[in-house]
Design an enzyme around this catalytic site. Structure first.
Site, short mmCIF file in Angstrom:
data_model
loop_
_atom_site.label_atom_id
_atom_site.label_comp_id
_atom_site.label_asym_id
_atom_site.label_seq_id
_atom_site.Cartn_x
_atom_site.Cartn_y
_atom_site.Cartn_z
N GLY A 22 0.83 -1.16 0.05
CA GLY A 22 0.14 0.03 -0.10
C GLY A 22 0.93 1.24 -0.06
O GLY A 22 1.94 1.17 0.75
N ILE A 162 0.46 3.55 6.37
CA ILE A 162 -0.33 4.47 6.99
C ILE A 162 -0.96 3.79 8.49
O ILE A 162 -1.33 4.32 9.22
CB ILE A 162 -1.48 4.78 6.11
CG1 ILE A 162 -2.59 3.89 5.84
CG2 ILE A 162 -1.09 5.84 4.99
CD1 ILE A 162 -3.93 4.60 5.55
N ASP A 163 -0.87 2.38 8.46
CA ASP A 163 -1.44 1.92 9.50
C ASP A 163 -0.64 1.62 10.87
O ASP A 163 -1.29 1.83 11.81
CB ASP A 163 -1.87 0.38 9.11
CG ASP A 163 -2.69 0.29 7.90
OD1 ASP A 163 -3.49 1.16 7.75
OD2 ASP A 163 -2.55 -0.81 7.23
N GLY A 206 -6.92 0.95 8.86
CA GLY A 206 -5.87 0.59 9.87
C GLY A 206 -5.91 -0.93 9.94
O GLY A 206 -4.95 -1.57 10.77
N ARG A 207 -6.71 -1.78 9.05
CA ARG A 207 -6.82 -3.09 9.14
C ARG A 207 -6.91 -3.75 10.57
O ARG A 207 -7.74 -3.29 11.18
CB ARG A 207 -5.53 -3.77 8.45
CG ARG A 207 -5.64 -3.37 6.79
CD ARG A 207 -4.63 -4.13 6.14
NE ARG A 207 -3.37 -3.74 6.43
CZ ARG A 207 -2.16 -4.20 5.44
NH1 ARG A 207 -2.32 -5.10 4.70
NH2 ARG A 207 -0.91 -3.78 6.07
N ARG A 478 4.79 36.21 29.06
CA ARG A 478 6.01 36.12 29.05
C ARG A 478 6.84 36.65 30.64
O ARG A 478 7.91 36.12 30.70
CB ARG A 478 6.92 36.95 28.23
CG ARG A 478 6.84 36.57 26.90
CD ARG A 478 7.54 37.54 25.85
NE ARG A 478 7.34 37.07 24.50
CZ ARG A 478 7.97 36.18 23.77
NH1 ARG A 478 8.98 35.68 24.44
NH2 ARG A 478 7.46 35.85 22.75
N GLN A 676 3.34 30.17 14.20
CA GLN A 676 2.79 29.36 15.35
C GLN A 676 1.79 28.53 14.82
O GLN A 676 1.20 28.03 15.74
CB GLN A 676 2.19 30.67 16.12
CG GLN A 676 3.43 31.28 17.14
CD GLN A 676 3.07 32.34 17.70
OE1 GLN A 676 1.83 32.65 18.10
NE2 GLN A 676 4.06 32.86 18.39
P1 ADP Z 1 2.32 -3.94 2.58
O1 ADP Z 1 3.61 -4.24 2.32
O2 ADP Z 1 1.73 -2.72 2.53
O3 ADP Z 1 1.59 -4.79 3.74
P2 ADP Z 1 0.94 -6.34 0.94
O4 ADP Z 1 0.63 -7.24 2.13
O5 ADP Z 1 0.08 -6.48 -0.27
O6 ADP Z 1 1.24 -5.03 1.49
O7 ADP Z 1 2.58 -6.84 0.41
C1 ADP Z 1 2.89 -6.39 -0.69
C2 ADP Z 1 3.51 -7.36 -1.61
O8 ADP Z 1 4.76 -8.03 -0.88
C3 ADP Z 1 2.91 -8.38 -1.91
O9 ADP Z 1 1.95 -8.14 -3.22
C4 ADP Z 1 3.61 -9.65 -2.35
O10 ADP Z 1 4.34 -9.53 -3.54
C5 ADP Z 1 4.88 -9.37 -1.31
N1 ADP Z 1 4.51 -10.25 -0.17
C6 ADP Z 1 3.78 -10.04 0.93
N2 ADP Z 1 3.72 -11.16 1.86
C7 ADP Z 1 4.57 -11.93 1.14
C8 ADP Z 1 5.07 -13.36 1.64
N3 ADP Z 1 4.63 -14.01 2.78
N4 ADP Z 1 6.12 -13.74 0.88
C9 ADP Z 1 6.57 -13.29 -0.32
N5 ADP Z 1 6.14 -12.14 -0.57
C10 ADP Z 1 5.15 -11.44 0.15
#
Ligand code: ADP
Length: 780
Positions: A22, A162-163, A206-207, A478, A676
Site C-alpha cells: 500500500g 499508514i496503519d 488500519g486493518r 512572558r 505559530q
Molecule cells: P504491505 O507491504 O503494504 O503490507 P502487501 O501485504 O500487499 O502490502 O504486500 C505487498 C507485496 O509483498 C505483495 O503483493 C507480495 O508481492 C509481497 N509479499 C507479501 N507477503 C509476502 C510473503 N509472505 N512472501 C513473499 N512475498 C510477500
C-alpha cells in the site's frame, strides 16, 4: 567491494530502492534520500518501479537513477516510482526471476520501503537467496562467478504504511500524514455536529491495527473509540450510551465515535459503524450519521514528520547497507520516541504477525503488549481523559490536590490540548484543577478582579472543545515571577492553596521554574511539586528533544515553503531566502530544511560567513546551469532570524541577485507569526495529551508528602522530555546547572545538530574543504 571475478576493477556498489504494498505519504522522501545518499557514498543508485512487479519482470522497470531525477519528490504524496501488489513474488518461481533480474543488473543491495507484507516478502527472499542462486546456476541462467559475487543478499527495510501496524517501531512512514487527514476531517465534521447537535460515527482505516483509531480518538477528543486490540467490555452498548449520555448532560452538543475498520467485540463479532449508529439513534435518540473516510486517509502531501522520518530513515538505510557484513541479520530502520535505530527484521515481522494471531485467539492482553508501551500509554491517557465521572479512579480524599495550570511565554500549538488533558485527568482522580489566566502577570495583578479573577476553577465542559484549538485559551504571558514579584506570587499560591503546579511553556517557562526553585528556601509556598511541559515552536527547552508546538510550526512552515517553491514554476529560475523563527536555536530552520529539501540552512549555532555565502552562491550557479529547465520549481534557503546580525535575509537575497548576473532571480520572504500555526498538528495534540497526563501523575505522586520530603527530592521540580528513545523527567536543578546555555537560551547539547549535515548532503551543498576559500568555486 571485492574485485570482479574477471579481474576487472571493483565496480561501484549498486543500491536499489523500491516502494511496495500500500502506498503511503512520505515514501517519495525515502526514495529521494536513498538515491542521493547512495550517490553521495560513491555508489550507483537504482529505482525498481512498481514494487516486486518490477523486480520480477525486470527490463525498464529497473532503472539507474540520477541525483536530479529525484528533485522535488519530498513534497509529493504517494510514491512516484509506483507500487503494486505482486502475486508472482509470493511464489518461489517469481522470486527466482527476481533474483535473476537483480544479478543481471548488478544490484548488490536492496532498500525496500513497504508495509508488513512487503517486509515479510523481503525476509523470505533473503532467507531463500542461496538456494535461488543455486537453482539459477543449475539452469545456466547465472555463472558460478556471479553466484560467488552475489552470494549475500543485502536487504534493509524501511516501514511505509499508514496503519502503523509494524512491531518494534513507534511510527511508520505515512501514519502521521494519515492521522492529519483524519483530524482535518473530524475537525470539519465537529463544526457541523455541534451546530446540529448531531452524532457522527467515523470509520477509519488500519486493518487489524487500532493505532489510527486510537490516535484519532486522542487527538479529536472523541467520545468513544473501538479498536481491535482492546475490544470493549461485554456490556459495551450500555457503557458507550452511558458515557455519551453523561457528556450530553454536561452540555456537550456533539458526539463523535471512532470505529477502526477491524473493530470487534470480545467474541470477535464485528462492530460496524451501522451497529453503533443504530444504537445511538434508537437508544439515545441522537440524530446520527456515518462517515467513512476511505482512501482520503492514504493521500495528500506528507506532513513534516513523515518527510523527516522518511529522509532520516532513507539515509540510515544506506548506512546500514554499507556497514552490513554477510553475518549481519537483515535490519529495518525504526524510530523509538525520537531515536532512529536499526532493529532486526525477522523478529519484527514475527511480532507483527503475532498481534493478529493473539487477536484471533482472543488474547487481547497479549495483543496490547505486543503493540508496545507507547500504545498502551496512549490508550490509558485516552480512557482517563474521556470517560469522566469514574468514581473508582478517585484517590482517597487526603490525596486529592489543588493543581494549578499556567501557560508562560509565547503561544504554541498543543498548549490547549495539554490543558484539556490535565483538567480531565485531574477530575477523573478527584483533584481540583484551577487555571491561572495570563501567566504570572495575570496571577499577581488580576487574581482579585471582579467578577472574575485570574485564578479559576475549571470544569470538564470548559475545556472539552480545546483539543484542536490553537493559541492559549487561558492566556499566556512572558513575565517572570521575579518581575511581577516573588512575594506576591507566593502570596497568591498560599491564598489559593495551590498544592502542585503544572506549567506549560517554552524557555521563559523554564526560567520561571528555575526562579521558583531558587526561591524555595525563602518562600514555603513554592515547596510544592512543579512539572514543566515544554511547549514552544523554537524547541529550545533544556531537558527535551521535542517541545509541543514545534511540529505544528514545522507543518505551517513547510506549507508556506511548498507554496512559495511552486510559485516559482511560472517564472524564471528563482531562489527564495525564507526567514524562520526559532530564537537562538536553529531547530526549526534545520528540520524544515530536511522536510522541504532546502539548498542551504543558516543557523545561529553555525553563524554565516562570507565564504559560506560565496560557496552557496557558486553552488546555486552550478546547479541552475545543470538544471537545463527540467525542473522549474524554485529553490529555497532557510535562514533563522538570529543566524547573523549582518547577513540579514534581505541582504542575502540581494547578494544572490547581484552575483547571479541575471542567470537566476532571488526573493526573500518572512512568514513571521504564520509559524505559530493555526490548529495544532495531530502529533502535538497526542503528545500533549500523553505528556500532560504523565505530568499530573508525577505531581500526584507527591500527595500527602511533607514540604521537607518534597524539597529533598530533586525530581519534585522537573521538566518532562523526550530524550532519545525514552520519555524522562529531568530534575530542574541539574538541567539548569548542567544542560542549559543561558546566554543563547537553548540546551547545551542539541540532539538535532547532527541532521544539519544530512540537509547539506541531500541538497549536494559543497563542504568548506571542497571549495576555494576566496570564490567558493569547487576545487577539482
Ligand atoms: P504491505 O507491504 O503494504 O503490507 P502487501 O501485504 O500487499 O502490502 O504486500 C505487498 C507485496 O509483498 C505483495 O503483493 C507480495 O508481492 C509481497 N509479499 C507479501 N507477503 C509476502 C510473503 N509472505 N512472501 C513473499 N512475498 C510477500
Amino acid at each position: 567491494m571485492a574485485a570482479r571475478a574477471n579481474g576487472a576493477p571493483a565496480a561501484k556498489k549498486r543500491i536499489a530502492v523500491m516502494t511496495s504494498g500500500g502506498d503511503s505519504p512520505g515514501m517519495n522522501g525515502c526514495v529521494r534520500a536513498v538515491v542521493r545518499m547512495s550517490i553521495h557514498q560513491g555508489c550507483e543508485a537504482y529505482c525498481i518501479r512498481e514494487g516486486y512487479e518490477g523486480l520480477v519482470n525486470g527490463g525498464d522497470l529497473i532503472q539507474p537513477t540520477r541525483w536530479e531525477d529525484v528533485r522535488g519528490l519530498l513534497s509529493e504524496g504517494g510514491t512516484s516510482i509506483g507500487t503494486a501488489r505482486c502475486k508472482e513474488f509470493t511464489e518461489r518461481p517469481g522470486r527466482l526471476k527476481a533474483a535473476k533480474n537483480m544479478i543481471a543488473n548488478g544490484i548488490n543491495a536492496l532498500v525496500i520501503c513497504g508495509g508488513d507484507g512487503s517486509l515479510t516478502g523481503a525476509d523470505k527472499f533473503r532467507g531463500e537467496w542461496p538456494g535461488l542462486l543455486e537453482d539459477l546456476v543449475k539452469s545456466g541462467e547465472i555463472t558460478k562467478e556471479q553466484q560467488k559475487e552475489f552470494q549475500y543478499l543485502n536487504i534493509v527495510g524501511t516501514v511505509g504504511s499508514i496503519d502503523n501496524d509494524f512491531a518494534d517501531t513507534d511510527a511508520t512512514i505515512g501514519c502521521y500524514s494519515s492521522l492529519a487527514r483524519i483530524c482535518e476531517a473530524v475537525d470539519s465534521i465537529d463544526a457541523t455536529a455541534s451546530s446540529h447537535q448531531r452524532a457522527f460515527v467515523i470509520e477509519v482505516m488500519g486493518r487489524h491495527c487500532g493505532w489510527l483509531a486510537l490516535m484519532a480518538g486522542v487527538s479529536t477528543g472523541a467520545d468513544f473509540i473501538f479498536i481491535p486490540e482492546n475490544p470493549p467490555a461485554p456490556d459495551w452498548e450500555e457503557q458507550m450510551c452511558g458515557i455519551i449520555k453523561r457528556h450530553r448532560q454536561f452540555g456537550k452538543r456533539k458526539t463523535i465515535v471512532i470505529v477502526a475498520e477491524g473493530a470487534h467485540d470480545l467474541e470477535l463479532n464485528k462492530i460496524s459503524p451501522t451497529k453503533v449508529k443504530d444504537l445511538l439513534s434508537h437508544k439515545l435518540k441522537l440524530d446520527t450519521r456515518i462517515t467513512t473516510l476511505g482512501h482520503v486517509q492514504r493521500g495528500g502531501t506528507p506532513c513534516a514528520y513523515d518527510r523527516q522520518l522518511a529522509t532520516l530513515q532513507g539515509v540510515e538505510a544506506v548506512k546500514a547497507v554499507l556497514e552490513a557484513t554477510p553475518e549481519t541479520p537483515s535490519k529495518f530502520i525504526a524510530i523509538i520516541e525520537n531515536k532512529i535505530v536499526r532493529n532486526p527484521l525477522i523478529e519484527a515481522v514475527a511480532t507483527t504477525g503475532q498481534v493478529a494471531e493473539a487477536i484471533k485467539v482472543k488474547d487481547f492482553k497479549r495483543a496490547m503488549d505486543l503493540r508496545g508501551p507507547e500504545f498502551a500509554e496512549y490508550h490509558q491517557a485516552y480512557m482517563t481523559t474521556t470517560a469522566t465521572n469514574q468514581p473508582e479512579l478517585h484517590l482517597p480524599k487526603e490525596k486529592q490536590m489543588n493543581i494549578a495550570i499556567i501557560h508562560v511565554g509565547a503561544p504554541a500549538g498543543g498548549m490547549n490540548s495539554a490543558t484539556r488533558a490535565a483538567v480531565a485527568y485531574c477530575l477523573s482522580r478527584g483533584h481540583k484543577p484551577v487555571a491561572i489566566h495570563n501567566g504570572f502577570a495575570g496571577l499577581v495583578r488580576h487574581h482579585d478582579d471582579k467578577p472574575l479573577g485570574s485564578v479559576r476553577d475549571v470544569k470538564w465542559l470548559d475545556v472539552e472543545g480545546w483539543i484542536g484549538r490553537g493559541g492559549s485559551e487561558i492566556g499566556t504571558n512572558r513575565e517572570l515571577p521575579s518581575k511581577v514579584g516573588m512575594g506576591e506570587t507566593a502570596e497568591c499560591f498560599m491564598k489559593y492553596e495551590i498544592d502542585a503546579l503544572f506549567i506549560i511553556g517554552g524557555f521563559e517557562a523554564f526560567t520561571a521554574v528555575s526562579e521558583l526553585r531558587k526561591a524555595r528556601p525563602d518562600y514555603p509556598a513554592f515547596r510544592i511539586p512543579m512539572m514543566l511541559l515544554p511547549a514552544t515552536i523554537s524547541n529550545n527547552v533544556p531537558g527535551t528533544e521535542y517541545s509541543i508546538g514545534s511540529d505544528t510550526c514545522l507543518n505551517a512552515l513547510i506549507s508556506y515553503c511548498d507554496a512559495i517553491k511552486q510559485s516559482a514554476s511560472a517564472s524564471r529560475r528563482r531562489i527564495f531566502v525564507v526567514e524562520t523563527q526559532g530564537g537562538r536555536s536553529g531547530y526549526i530552520a534545520t528540520m524544515a530544511g530536511l522536510a522541504i529539501g532546502a539548498t542551504a540552512v543558516y543557523t545561529p549555532e553555525e553563524g554565516i560567513t562570507i565564504q559560506m555565502l560565496a560557496r552557496d552562491i557558486q553552488h546555486l550557479r552550478e546547479s541552475f546551469a545543470k538544471d537545463a529547465g527540467q525542473n522549474r520549481a524554485g529553490k529555497l534557503i532557510l535562514r533563522n532570524e538570529h543566524a547573523s546580525d549582518t547577513y540579514t535575509t534581505e541582504v542575502i537575497a540581494n547578494m544572490i541577485r547581484e552575483e547571479s548576473k541575471g542567470r537566476f532571480e532571488s526573493r526573500f520572504a518572512i512568514p513571521g507569526h504564520v509559524q505559530q500555526g493555526g490548529t495544532p498538528s495531530p502529533m502535538d495534540r497526542v503528545r500533549a495529551v500523553r505528556l500532560a497526563v504523565k505530568c499530573i501523575q508525577a505531581l500526584e505522586s507527591y500527595a500527602g508528602k511533607s514540604k521537607e520530603e518534597i524539597c529533598d527530592d530533586p525530581l519534585s521540580m522537573a521538566v518532562i522530555g523526550i530524550k532519545g528513545a525514552s520519555v524522562v523527567f529531568g530534575a530542574m536543578e541539574r538541567l539548569e546547572k548542567e544542560e542549559t546555555n543561558w546566554k543563547d537560551r537553548r540546551p547545551k547539547d542539541e540532539s538535532w545538530i547532527k541532521y544539519k549535515s544530512i540537509v547539506d548532503i541531500l541538497s549536494g551543498r559543497p563542504k568548506a574543504e571542497d571549495c576555494c576559500e576566496a570564490c567558493g568555486r569547487l576545487n577539482v
